[in-house]
Design a protein around this motif. Sequence first.
Motif, mmCIF file in Angstrom:
data_model
loop_
_atom_site.group_PDB
_atom_site.id
_atom_site.type_symbol
_atom_site.label_atom_id
_atom_site.label_comp_id
_atom_site.label_asym_id
_atom_site.label_seq_id
_atom_site.Cartn_x
_atom_site.Cartn_y
_atom_site.Cartn_z
ATOM 1 N N ALA A 236 0.836 -1.193 0.000
ATOM 2 C CA ALA A 236 0.000 0.000 0.000
ATOM 3 C C ALA A 236 0.874 1.247 0.000
ATOM 4 C CB ALA A 236 -0.912 -0.008 1.219
ATOM 5 N N ARG A 237 0.558 2.181 -0.896
ATOM 6 C CA ARG A 237 1.353 3.406 -1.004
ATOM 7 C C ARG A 237 0.714 4.587 -0.272
ATOM 8 N NH1 ARG A 237 3.879 3.949 -7.106
ATOM 9 N NH2 ARG A 237 5.055 1.980 -7.107
ATOM 10 N N ASN A 238 -0.508 4.423 0.205
ATOM 11 C CA ASN A 238 -1.170 5.479 0.958
ATOM 12 C C ASN A 238 -2.180 4.835 1.902
ATOM 13 O OD1 ASN A 238 -3.764 5.209 -0.549
ATOM 14 N ND2 ASN A 238 -2.562 6.058 -2.250
ATOM 15 N N ALA A 239 -2.758 5.648 2.771
ATOM 16 C CA ALA A 239 -3.658 5.122 3.805
ATOM 17 C C ALA A 239 -4.869 4.430 3.207
ATOM 18 C CB ALA A 239 -4.100 6.264 4.727
ATOM 19 N N GLN A 240 -5.444 5.009 2.128
ATOM 20 C CA GLN A 240 -6.646 4.417 1.532
ATOM 21 C C GLN A 240 -6.349 3.058 0.885
ATOM 22 O OE1 GLN A 240 -5.946 7.812 1.102
ATOM 23 N NE2 GLN A 240 -7.414 8.226 2.751
ATOM 24 N N GLN A 241 -5.170 2.916 0.285
ATOM 25 C CA GLN A 241 -4.806 1.617 -0.276
ATOM 26 C C GLN A 241 -4.639 0.577 0.829
ATOM 27 O OE1 GLN A 241 -1.478 1.696 -2.965
ATOM 28 N NE2 GLN A 241 -2.642 2.680 -4.593
ATOM 29 N N ARG A 242 -4.114 0.987 1.968
ATOM 30 C CA ARG A 242 -3.997 0.051 3.080
ATOM 31 C C ARG A 242 -5.387 -0.369 3.568
ATOM 32 N NH1 ARG A 242 -1.001 0.782 8.942
ATOM 33 N NH2 ARG A 242 -1.078 -1.426 9.516
ATOM 34 N N MET A 243 -6.314 0.583 3.603
ATOM 35 C CA MET A 243 -7.693 0.254 3.969
ATOM 36 C C MET A 243 -8.294 -0.743 2.977
ATOM 37 S SD MET A 243 -9.016 4.115 4.795
ATOM 38 C CE MET A 243 -8.098 5.220 5.874
ATOM 39 N N ALA A 244 -8.020 -0.515 1.688
ATOM 40 C CA ALA A 244 -8.551 -1.413 0.658
ATOM 41 C C ALA A 244 -8.030 -2.828 0.852
ATOM 42 C CB ALA A 244 -8.187 -0.890 -0.720
ATOM 43 N N LEU A 245 -6.732 -2.979 1.107
ATOM 44 C CA LEU A 245 -6.158 -4.311 1.316
ATOM 45 C C LEU A 245 -6.740 -4.969 2.566
ATOM 46 C CD1 LEU A 245 -2.399 -3.783 0.376
ATOM 47 C CD2 LEU A 245 -4.080 -5.195 -0.837
ATOM 48 N N GLU A 246 -7.015 -4.180 3.588
ATOM 49 C CA GLU A 246 -7.632 -4.722 4.803
ATOM 50 C C GLU A 246 -8.983 -5.367 4.473
ATOM 51 O OE1 GLU A 246 -7.947 -5.172 9.145
ATOM 52 O OE2 GLU A 246 -6.266 -4.590 7.866
ATOM 53 N N LEU A 247 -9.777 -4.700 3.645
ATOM 54 C CA LEU A 247 -11.081 -5.239 3.253
ATOM 55 C C LEU A 247 -10.921 -6.438 2.318
ATOM 56 C CD1 LEU A 247 -13.012 -1.909 2.518
ATOM 57 C CD2 LEU A 247 -13.161 -3.309 4.583
ATOM 58 N N LEU A 248 -10.010 -6.319 1.368
ATOM 59 C CA LEU A 248 -9.835 -7.369 0.361
ATOM 60 C C LEU A 248 -9.335 -8.675 0.963
ATOM 61 C CD1 LEU A 248 -8.209 -5.174 -2.435
ATOM 62 C CD2 LEU A 248 -10.425 -6.328 -2.603
ATOM 63 N N LEU A 249 -8.508 -8.587 1.988
ATOM 64 C CA LEU A 249 -7.899 -9.781 2.559
ATOM 65 C C LEU A 249 -8.672 -10.331 3.759
ATOM 66 C CD1 LEU A 249 -4.169 -8.676 2.304
ATOM 67 C CD2 LEU A 249 -5.296 -10.433 0.925
ATOM 68 N N SER A 250 -9.741 -9.664 4.152
ATOM 69 C CA SER A 250 -10.539 -10.129 5.279
ATOM 70 C C SER A 250 -11.491 -11.241 4.837
ATOM 71 C CB SER A 250 -11.350 -8.967 5.874
ATOM 72 O OG SER A 250 -12.250 -9.446 6.853
ATOM 73 N N ASP A 251 -11.463 -12.361 5.526
ATOM 74 C CA ASP A 251 -12.355 -13.484 5.216
ATOM 75 C C ASP A 251 -13.751 -13.268 5.791
ATOM 76 O OD1 ASP A 251 -10.247 -14.761 3.958
ATOM 77 O OD2 ASP A 251 -9.615 -15.813 5.785
ATOM 78 N N GLU A 252 -13.923 -12.223 6.596
ATOM 79 C CA GLU A 252 -15.210 -11.965 7.239
ATOM 80 C C GLU A 252 -16.082 -11.016 6.432
ATOM 81 O OE1 GLU A 252 -15.778 -13.741 9.933
ATOM 82 O OE2 GLU A 252 -13.738 -14.523 9.706
ATOM 83 N N ILE A 253 -15.568 -10.507 5.321
ATOM 84 C CA ILE A 253 -16.322 -9.515 4.528
ATOM 85 C C ILE A 253 -16.499 -10.066 3.115
ATOM 86 C CG2 ILE A 253 -16.423 -7.106 3.778
ATOM 87 C CD1 ILE A 253 -14.414 -6.434 5.968
ATOM 88 N N PRO A 254 -17.650 -10.673 2.811
ATOM 89 C CA PRO A 254 -17.850 -11.281 1.483
ATOM 90 C C PRO A 254 -18.146 -10.302 0.362
ATOM 91 C CG PRO A 254 -19.775 -11.643 2.855
ATOM 92 C CD PRO A 254 -18.743 -10.991 3.738
ATOM 93 N N LEU A 255 -18.465 -9.051 0.693
ATOM 94 C CA LEU A 255 -18.737 -8.049 -0.345
ATOM 95 C C LEU A 255 -17.867 -6.826 -0.103
ATOM 96 C CD1 LEU A 255 -20.353 -6.774 -2.703
ATOM 97 C CD2 LEU A 255 -22.037 -6.023 -1.012
ATOM 98 N N VAL A 256 -17.026 -6.502 -1.088
ATOM 99 C CA VAL A 256 -16.161 -5.321 -1.007
ATOM 100 C C VAL A 256 -16.405 -4.456 -2.240
ATOM 101 C CG1 VAL A 256 -13.784 -4.470 -0.988
ATOM 102 C CG2 VAL A 256 -14.389 -6.499 0.341
ATOM 103 N N THR A 257 -16.569 -3.166 -2.020
ATOM 104 C CA THR A 257 -16.699 -2.220 -3.136
ATOM 105 C C THR A 257 -15.572 -1.199 -3.037
ATOM 106 O OG1 THR A 257 -18.284 -0.935 -1.811
ATOM 107 C CG2 THR A 257 -19.183 -2.467 -3.440
ATOM 108 N N ILE A 258 -14.976 -0.882 -4.195
ATOM 109 C CA ILE A 258 -13.872 0.073 -4.251
ATOM 110 C C ILE A 258 -14.148 1.054 -5.383
ATOM 111 C CG2 ILE A 258 -11.386 0.393 -4.518
ATOM 112 C CD1 ILE A 258 -10.994 -2.506 -3.714
ATOM 113 N N THR A 259 -14.110 2.338 -5.075
ATOM 114 C CA THR A 259 -14.254 3.365 -6.100
ATOM 115 C C THR A 259 -13.003 4.224 -6.116
ATOM 116 O OG1 THR A 259 -15.369 4.864 -4.542
ATOM 117 C CG2 THR A 259 -16.768 3.447 -5.897
#
Length: 443
Positions: A236-259
């Motif tokens: 992750a190169r910035n805070a929002q990208q780190r947030m995105a990876l947190e959602l993408l790699l979480s097994d507890e969140i079956p639906l992720v949206t990124i804009t």
Amino acid sequence: MKKIYVLDTNVLLHDPNAIFTFQEHEVIIPAVVLEEIDSKKRNADEIGRNARHVSRLLDGLREVGHLHGGVPLPNGGSLKVELNHRSFVRLQEMFGEITNDNRILAVALNYQLEEREKSDPRTVAIVSKDVLVRIKADVLGLMAQDYLTDRTAEPDELYSGYSTLKVHPSVIDEFYTYRFLAIKPLQLPYTLYPHEFIILKDEMGTGKSALLKVNGDASRLEPLYLSNDPIWGISARNAQQRMALELLLSDEIPLVTITGKAGTGKTLLALAAGLAKVEDDHKYKKLLIARPVVPMGKDIGYLPGEKEEKLRPWMQPIYDNLEFLFDTKKSGDIDKILMGLGSIQVEALTYIRGRSIPGQFIIIDEAQNLSRHEVKTIVSRVGEGSKIVLMGDPEQIDHPYLDATSNGLSYIVEQFKQEGISGHIMLEKGERSRLAQLAADLL
């Protein structure tokens, strides 16, 4: 007082159920609209589906009464197919050419002139998603409006997935001591949603800060579970990208949206996370990547070859990112790698409908070009043990009947933001290059 709404064709092709959304008012469908709908009903896309749906709705209402005389609607209004207000004489001076748009305007104008002669005239308005039709209506002195019933929040009000909160430094110290913060004692002036990210900053102006995430039931703030270690060579190169990876790699969140705008890293982050989950962790059986086949600019027409050869130009942005992740050196290497792995599938969304997809990591790219119905169709395909990621730029839409607030991606972001099974993040900073970031900001 009841009003008269004259509907343009694009409204019905955008939302076939639009005739039921005008409450107690009278809805007018000009005869030329039926002709345009008839010309679209054989299309094999969403517009064709909507045209056929409108036809079935009108056929059902025909059993209630004669459409040219007006039939009652369930919401208290009425519907009428207009045949007798097509006179083009009054538009001749301004718009000489007899186009379908001008015929629709003529119906609205003739209704307005007729109402003005009554002692208690009703307001006549034309409803169209075509900006130029609304401008023409304004020139003619007609009330005109966009179809707004299915719109979500305005572009600058769309849920971003994170917020910054200034607090007393003791609150930040408390978080680092106990590794969580209860939300209720914070007495925030706004609602926090499940899996929303919070950046705590010291209100006293020091550099003290913390990055937290709301838990699944929105009861407390917790630390991010993931470190900033590279995922398939991507960090992750910035805070929002780190947030995105947190959602993408979480097994507890079956639906992720990124804009996010072009170059913010949406596709690359999603692919890296998908490869990690499928190839490294073996959490999912397959990585399925799909995108809608909607051209930017003029369509290139039919393409030769088998299905894979036809899809390649449309799917090339996906292959470009895969080549970067696999660090291929020669053209064609990525095809050999994908064939050898067998667990990565690149498809057009055309081939997704009707399937049930269990145990897969699903990435839907360019989801801003999907309608609300298409998004519902796709997400309802997700089977047990699957995770789906929808991403795109709501400001970069190539679909003729969608905009930044009526597209399927914005719709699902707003509809699911309160659900504990979903997470969303808006990426803002471009990381492709300085030129790409300037282009996204200035052009």
